[in-house]
Design a protein around this motif. Structure first.
Motif, PDB file in Angstrom:
ATOM      1  N   TYR A  50      -3.464  15.822  26.205  1.00 21.22           N
ATOM      2  CA  TYR A  50      -4.562  16.164  25.307  1.00 21.22           C
ATOM      3  C   TYR A  50      -4.056  16.421  23.886  1.00 21.22           C
ATOM      4  O   TYR A  50      -4.736  16.085  22.912  1.00 21.22           O
ATOM      5  CB  TYR A  50      -5.302  17.388  25.850  1.00 21.22           C
ATOM      6  CG  TYR A  50      -5.804  17.179  27.255  1.00 21.22           C
ATOM      7  CD1 TYR A  50      -7.034  16.568  27.498  1.00 21.22           C
ATOM      8  CD2 TYR A  50      -5.032  17.560  28.358  1.00 21.22           C
ATOM      9  CE1 TYR A  50      -7.483  16.364  28.786  1.00 21.22           C
ATOM     10  CE2 TYR A  50      -5.477  17.347  29.648  1.00 21.22           C
ATOM     11  CZ  TYR A  50      -6.702  16.751  29.864  1.00 21.22           C
ATOM     12  OH  TYR A  50      -7.141  16.540  31.153  1.00 21.22           O
ATOM     13  N   GLU A  53      -3.724  13.023  22.345  1.00 20.12           N
ATOM     14  CA  GLU A  53      -4.991  12.432  21.907  1.00 20.12           C
ATOM     15  C   GLU A  53      -5.496  13.091  20.632  1.00 20.12           C
ATOM     16  O   GLU A  53      -5.987  12.410  19.716  1.00 20.12           O
ATOM     17  CB  GLU A  53      -6.049  12.517  23.006  1.00 20.12           C
ATOM     18  CG  GLU A  53      -7.311  11.757  22.630  1.00 20.12           C
ATOM     19  CD  GLU A  53      -8.332  11.673  23.748  1.00 20.12           C
ATOM     20  OE1 GLU A  53      -9.442  11.170  23.473  1.00 20.12           O
ATOM     21  OE2 GLU A  53      -8.049  12.099  24.879  1.00 20.12           O
ATOM     22  N   ALA A  54      -5.368  14.420  20.559  1.00 20.86           N
ATOM     23  CA  ALA A  54      -5.793  15.122  19.343  1.00 20.86           C
ATOM     24  C   ALA A  54      -4.969  14.674  18.138  1.00 20.86           C
ATOM     25  O   ALA A  54      -5.493  14.558  17.018  1.00 20.86           O
ATOM     26  CB  ALA A  54      -5.673  16.629  19.552  1.00 20.86           C
ATOM     27  N   ALA A  57      -6.201  11.283  17.013  1.00 22.89           N
ATOM     28  CA  ALA A  57      -7.504  11.424  16.366  1.00 22.89           C
ATOM     29  C   ALA A  57      -7.348  11.908  14.928  1.00 22.89           C
ATOM     30  O   ALA A  57      -8.036  11.419  14.020  1.00 22.89           O
ATOM     31  CB  ALA A  57      -8.387  12.389  17.155  1.00 22.89           C
ATOM     32  N   ALA A  58      -6.430  12.848  14.713  1.00 34.76           N
ATOM     33  CA  ALA A  58      -6.195  13.360  13.361  1.00 34.76           C
ATOM     34  C   ALA A  58      -5.612  12.280  12.464  1.00 34.76           C
ATOM     35  O   ALA A  58      -5.966  12.174  11.278  1.00 34.76           O
ATOM     36  CB  ALA A  58      -5.277  14.579  13.418  1.00 34.76           C
ATOM     37  N   ASP A  61      -8.425   9.803  11.619  1.00 35.76           N
ATOM     38  CA  ASP A  61      -9.387  10.364  10.660  1.00 35.76           C
ATOM     39  C   ASP A  61      -8.777  10.614   9.283  1.00 35.76           C
ATOM     40  O   ASP A  61      -9.457  11.084   8.377  1.00 35.76           O
ATOM     41  CB  ASP A  61      -9.978  11.662  11.199  1.00 35.76           C
ATOM     42  CG  ASP A  61     -10.837  11.431  12.442  1.00 35.76           C
ATOM     43  OD1 ASP A  61     -11.258  10.270  12.665  1.00 35.76           O
ATOM     44  OD2 ASP A  61     -11.087  12.398  13.188  1.00 35.76           O
ATOM     45  N   LYS A  95      -7.628  23.404  15.906  1.00 35.68           N
ATOM     46  CA  LYS A  95      -8.110  22.036  15.743  1.00 35.68           C
ATOM     47  C   LYS A  95      -7.936  21.227  17.026  1.00 35.68           C
ATOM     48  O   LYS A  95      -8.788  20.395  17.370  1.00 35.68           O
ATOM     49  CB  LYS A  95      -7.398  21.359  14.578  1.00 35.68           C
ATOM     50  CG  LYS A  95      -7.808  21.903  13.212  1.00 35.68           C
ATOM     51  CD  LYS A  95      -7.117  21.160  12.086  1.00 35.68           C
ATOM     52  CE  LYS A  95      -7.564  21.708  10.724  1.00 35.68           C
ATOM     53  NZ  LYS A  95      -6.870  21.026   9.597  1.00 35.68           N
ATOM     54  N   ILE A  96      -6.840  21.459  17.725  1.00 36.64           N
ATOM     55  CA  ILE A  96      -6.636  20.758  18.996  1.00 36.64           C
ATOM     56  C   ILE A  96      -7.727  21.142  19.987  1.00 36.64           C
ATOM     57  O   ILE A  96      -8.336  20.276  20.638  1.00 36.64           O
ATOM     58  CB  ILE A  96      -5.243  21.069  19.569  1.00 36.64           C
ATOM     59  CG1 ILE A  96      -4.150  20.504  18.662  1.00 36.64           C
ATOM     60  CG2 ILE A  96      -5.102  20.487  20.985  1.00 36.64           C
ATOM     61  CD1 ILE A  96      -2.746  20.930  19.042  1.00 36.64           C
ATOM     62  N   TYR A  99     -11.099  19.580  19.220  1.00 39.73           N
ATOM     63  CA  TYR A  99     -11.160  18.184  19.663  1.00 39.73           C
ATOM     64  C   TYR A  99     -11.359  18.114  21.179  1.00 39.73           C
ATOM     65  O   TYR A  99     -12.210  17.362  21.675  1.00 39.73           O
ATOM     66  CB  TYR A  99      -9.889  17.447  19.264  1.00 39.73           C
ATOM     67  CG  TYR A  99      -9.905  16.010  19.685  1.00 39.73           C
ATOM     68  CD1 TYR A  99     -10.493  15.040  18.883  1.00 39.73           C
ATOM     69  CD2 TYR A  99      -9.358  15.609  20.912  1.00 39.73           C
ATOM     70  CE1 TYR A  99     -10.536  13.705  19.275  1.00 39.73           C
ATOM     71  CE2 TYR A  99      -9.398  14.282  21.312  1.00 39.73           C
ATOM     72  CZ  TYR A  99      -9.983  13.339  20.500  1.00 39.73           C
ATOM     73  OH  TYR A  99     -10.040  12.027  20.900  1.00 39.73           O
ATOM     74  N   GLN A 102     -14.923  18.879  22.749  1.00 35.14           N
ATOM     75  CA  GLN A 102     -15.961  17.859  22.611  1.00 35.14           C
ATOM     76  C   GLN A 102     -15.913  16.823  23.728  1.00 35.14           C
ATOM     77  O   GLN A 102     -16.877  16.075  23.906  1.00 35.14           O
ATOM     78  CB  GLN A 102     -15.819  17.151  21.266  1.00 35.14           C
ATOM     79  CG  GLN A 102     -16.047  18.047  20.071  1.00 35.14           C
ATOM     80  CD  GLN A 102     -15.759  17.324  18.760  1.00 35.14           C
ATOM     81  OE1 GLN A 102     -15.676  16.097  18.698  1.00 35.14           O
ATOM     82  NE2 GLN A 102     -15.599  18.090  17.700  1.00 35.14           N
ATOM     83  N   ARG A 103     -14.797  16.770  24.484  1.00 33.55           N
ATOM     84  CA  ARG A 103     -14.603  15.689  25.439  1.00 33.55           C
ATOM     85  C   ARG A 103     -14.216  16.144  26.841  1.00 33.55           C
ATOM     86  O   ARG A 103     -14.526  15.448  27.815  1.00 33.55           O
ATOM     87  CB  ARG A 103     -13.510  14.746  24.911  1.00 33.55           C
ATOM     88  CG  ARG A 103     -13.928  14.029  23.642  1.00 33.55           C
ATOM     89  CD  ARG A 103     -12.743  13.522  22.848  1.00 33.55           C
ATOM     90  NE  ARG A 103     -13.195  12.862  21.622  1.00 33.55           N
ATOM     91  CZ  ARG A 103     -13.518  13.523  20.500  1.00 33.55           C
ATOM     92  NH1 ARG A 103     -13.406  14.852  20.463  1.00 33.55           N
ATOM     93  NH2 ARG A 103     -13.947  12.857  19.437  1.00 33.55           N
ATOM     94  N   VAL A 141      -8.762   7.162  21.408  1.00 33.03           N
ATOM     95  CA  VAL A 141      -8.896   7.140  19.952  1.00 33.03           C
ATOM     96  C   VAL A 141      -9.000   5.708  19.426  1.00 33.03           C
ATOM     97  O   VAL A 141      -9.941   5.335  18.755  1.00 33.03           O
ATOM     98  CB  VAL A 141      -7.775   7.910  19.232  1.00 33.03           C
ATOM     99  CG1 VAL A 141      -7.983   7.864  17.712  1.00 33.03           C
ATOM    100  CG2 VAL A 141      -7.724   9.353  19.719  1.00 33.03           C
TER     101      VAL A 141
END
Length: 229
Positions: A50, A53-54, A57-58, A61, A95-96, A99, A102-103, A141
């Motif tokens: 996880y 993945e975070a 994603a960062a 973005d 922040k992790i 993220y 949400q999932r 992602v």
């Protein structure tokens, strides 16, 4: 593949085990799922999936530069704790977790690797299988992040659980987790005919880690046998 036979077999294995266990299975072609005893359990190093993945994603973005790709490889293929902590420090736990929330409803990062703060990190077999399904479908992602992560898991050096009972020609991409009394493994198993499945087994027991590992191997063997018969 006889879905009911597989479910009954996994339930029987779970019922016969002395300890707490959760099993998740997903047919990555059809999306069919089996969950046995699913609930939040101690993640150990499964949490690194996880965090990865975070991180991607960062990067996607534009929040951070893609500067820690080697650290991700080490934390996934060798379960390097220092590498994972470096990524956590870069992103920040808040922040992790934002993220993740949400999932993955049963997953939470509460401490850095090896940190003693009275808390544990948690995930579930369902969340792990959902993550592996995203990975397989190139939705981790992005297609690039999915491919990089899958290659890192194929290079996993800890192969003594789910992969240990599979034939040599079977490709298995896995991530383990271990603590005293905790043994976990989450894997994508790729069959020669193009089929693939995700399998996650999480175990907490007081009868020894060796027995827990043997249980994971027995689950892996049963799944492979039924899926390929």
């Amino acid at each position: 593949m006889d879905q009911q036979l597989l479910k009954n077999t996994l339930q029987g294995l779970s019922d016969g085990f002395r300890g707490s266990c959760s099993i998740g299975y997903t047919d990555l072609r059809t999306g069919e799922r089996i969950l046995i005893g699913d609930r939040p359990m101690v993640a150990a190093s499964l949490i690194k999936l996880y965090v990865a993945e975070a991180y991607y994603a960062a990067v996607h973005d534009g929040v951070i530069a893609d500067s820690e790709r080697e650290q991700l490889r080490l934390m996934l293929s060798e379960s390097d704790n220092a590498a994972c902590n470096a990524v956590i420090e870069l992103l920040g736990m808040e922040k992790i977790n934002a993220y993740i929330a949400q999932r993955y409803p049963s997953t939470q990062l509460n401490r850095r690797m090896l940190e003693q703060n009275g808390l544990e990190n948690y995930t579930s077999a369902a969340d792990c299988c959902a993550l592996l399904e995203r990975l397989w479908n190139s939705n981790f992602v992005s297609a690039e992040a999915s491919a990089q992560t899958l290659e890192a898991l194929k290079a996993q050096i800890r192969r003594e659980k789910i992969p240990a009972v599979l034939p040599d020609e079977i490709v298995c991409a896995n991530k383990t987790g271990e603590l005293d009394g905790v043994e976990n493994d989450a894997a994508i198993v790729m069959l020669p005919d193009g089929r693939a499945y995700a399998l996650c087994v999480m175990v907490q027991t007081d009868i020894g880690n060796g027995n827990a590992m043997e249980f994971i191997r027995s689950v892996s063997a049963a799944v492979y046998t039924i899926v390929t018969q």
